[in-house]
Design an enzyme around this catalytic site. Structure first.
Site, PDB file in Angstrom:
ATOM      1  N   GLU A 175       0.838  -1.206   0.000  1.00 46.42           N
ATOM      2  CA  GLU A 175       0.000   0.000   0.000  1.00 46.42           C
ATOM      3  C   GLU A 175       0.874   1.259   0.000  1.00 46.42           C
ATOM      4  O   GLU A 175       1.978   1.262   0.532  1.00 46.42           O
ATOM      5  CB  GLU A 175      -0.885  -0.011   1.251  1.00 46.42           C
ATOM      6  CG  GLU A 175      -1.855   1.161   1.345  1.00 46.42           C
ATOM      7  CD  GLU A 175      -2.667   1.152   2.632  1.00 46.42           C
ATOM      8  OE1 GLU A 175      -3.734   1.802   2.652  1.00 46.42           O
ATOM      9  OE2 GLU A 175      -2.246   0.498   3.614  1.00 46.42           O
ATOM     10  N   LYS A 199      -9.804   1.376  -2.071  1.00 41.14           N
ATOM     11  CA  LYS A 199      -9.937   0.916  -0.699  1.00 41.14           C
ATOM     12  C   LYS A 199     -11.341   1.249  -0.203  1.00 41.14           C
ATOM     13  O   LYS A 199     -11.824   2.372  -0.365  1.00 41.14           O
ATOM     14  CB  LYS A 199      -8.876   1.600   0.164  1.00 41.14           C
ATOM     15  CG  LYS A 199      -8.716   1.044   1.565  1.00 41.14           C
ATOM     16  CD  LYS A 199      -7.520   1.721   2.237  1.00 41.14           C
ATOM     17  CE  LYS A 199      -7.259   1.195   3.634  1.00 41.14           C
ATOM     18  NZ  LYS A 199      -6.064   1.850   4.236  1.00 41.14           N
ATOM     19  N   CYS A 247      -5.182  -3.371   3.317  1.00 40.81           N
ATOM     20  CA  CYS A 247      -4.888  -3.056   4.711  1.00 40.81           C
ATOM     21  C   CYS A 247      -6.135  -3.102   5.605  1.00 40.81           C
ATOM     22  O   CYS A 247      -6.579  -4.172   5.982  1.00 40.81           O
ATOM     23  CB  CYS A 247      -4.186  -1.695   4.780  1.00 40.81           C
ATOM     24  SG  CYS A 247      -3.215  -1.410   6.289  1.00 40.81           S
TER      25      CYS A 247
END
Length: 285
Positions: free
Chosen positions: A44, A119, A153
């Site tokens: 990321e 995301k 994440c």
């Protein structure tokens, strides 16, 4: 069917040009190619070193300047994917969509196609400090050999979204991450393990290492790459196919047996995917 995957523990460091960034990326891709890898995962916020190039006064660029590099970033990774005939998960890069900044994972196919997954769950820091927006759609990608999803994440900490990916056919979750301390790292790592058990799939994860002293909120990084499996007899007892050395610039590689997933889903020691109680809770399929 088996696929070979690699995950890069990418060292963030101050650079002076896009060409320095490109050389570091290609170094890792060429290393993976020497191992016969078919899928390579980068972490990321992979492109945040570009902010350290700075402006005319030598001051680091703000986060909303990262989208300025989108064309160069996509050209670099698309070219490498075609040249080395690999699927490259180019970590995440911040793009602009309307008036929103989106932290977006990119999948570069060997034939030149690009898949994107913003995301979906945004951390408080991303919202408060960088005014980051959230993606609204989950996608899975059929790569020919495997159906995969990219969940970045914080996304992996929400079991519902991984259930949805598995229900849509994903056998491998690629999870690029960026965490600045042990607490954040272990939140991501432990939940990656949980997702492999709940859904009987593989998770490939990695994080940033190194530091960017001039870039806000990128001064500290704590990361480790790992290829994680379900916890059942055909797999390693700890559910770890391979993992890197903490906070080192390196790459790890492992083979994933997709047929083995089907076998444990039907007759493993536990059959967590088959035994979902959809009479009591939502069936995400």
């Amino acid at each position: 069917m088996k696929i070979r995957v690699s995950a890069v523990q990418y060292e963030l460091r101050t650079i002076r040009s896009f060409e320095e960034f490109a050389a570091q990326v290609e170094h890792h891709v060429r290393t993976a190619e020497e191992f016969g890898t078919e899928y390579v995962l980068f972490p990321e916020f992979l492109t945040t070193p570009l902010l350290s190039i700075g402006d005319e006064q030598g001051k680091a660029l703000p986060i909303d300047r990262l989208p300025d590099f989108t064309g160069a970033y996509e050209a670099l990774f698309s070219g490498l994917a075609r040249q080395y005939k690999m699927h490259l998960i180019g970590g995440t890069h911040v793009i602009r969509e309307g008036d929103k900044l989106l932290n977006t994972a990119h999948l570069f196919f060997p034939d030149g196609r690009i898949g994107r997954q913003p995301k979906i769950h945004i951390t408080p820091t991303e919202v408060k400090e960088w005014n980051m927006g959230a993606g609204d759609v989950l996608q899975v990608f059929d790569t020919g050999k495997a159906v995969i999803a990219m969940l970045t994440c914080y996304d992996i900490e929400f079991p519902e979204i991984v259930r949805m990916a598995r229900a849509r056919g994903a056998d491998v979750i690629f999870c690029p991450s960026c965490t600045d301390d042990r607490h954040g790292f272990h939140r991501v790592r432990y939940t990656c393990h949980a997702r492999t058990i709940e859904n009987q799939l593989y998770v490939v994860t990695t994080g940033t290492v190194g530091s960017l002293p001039t870039v806000d909120f990128m001064r500290a990084n704590f990361g480790q790459a790992a290829v994680l499996t379900p916890n059942d007899i055909p797999f390693p007892p700890h559910g770890i196919a391979v993992q890197g050395e903490l906070n080192q610039d390196m790459i790890v590689t492992a083979d994933l047996d997709l047929q083995l997933l089907e076998e444990v889903r039907s007759r493993g020691s536990v059959t967590t995917w088959r035994d979902r109680r959809t009479d009591l809770y939502t069936d995400w399929s």
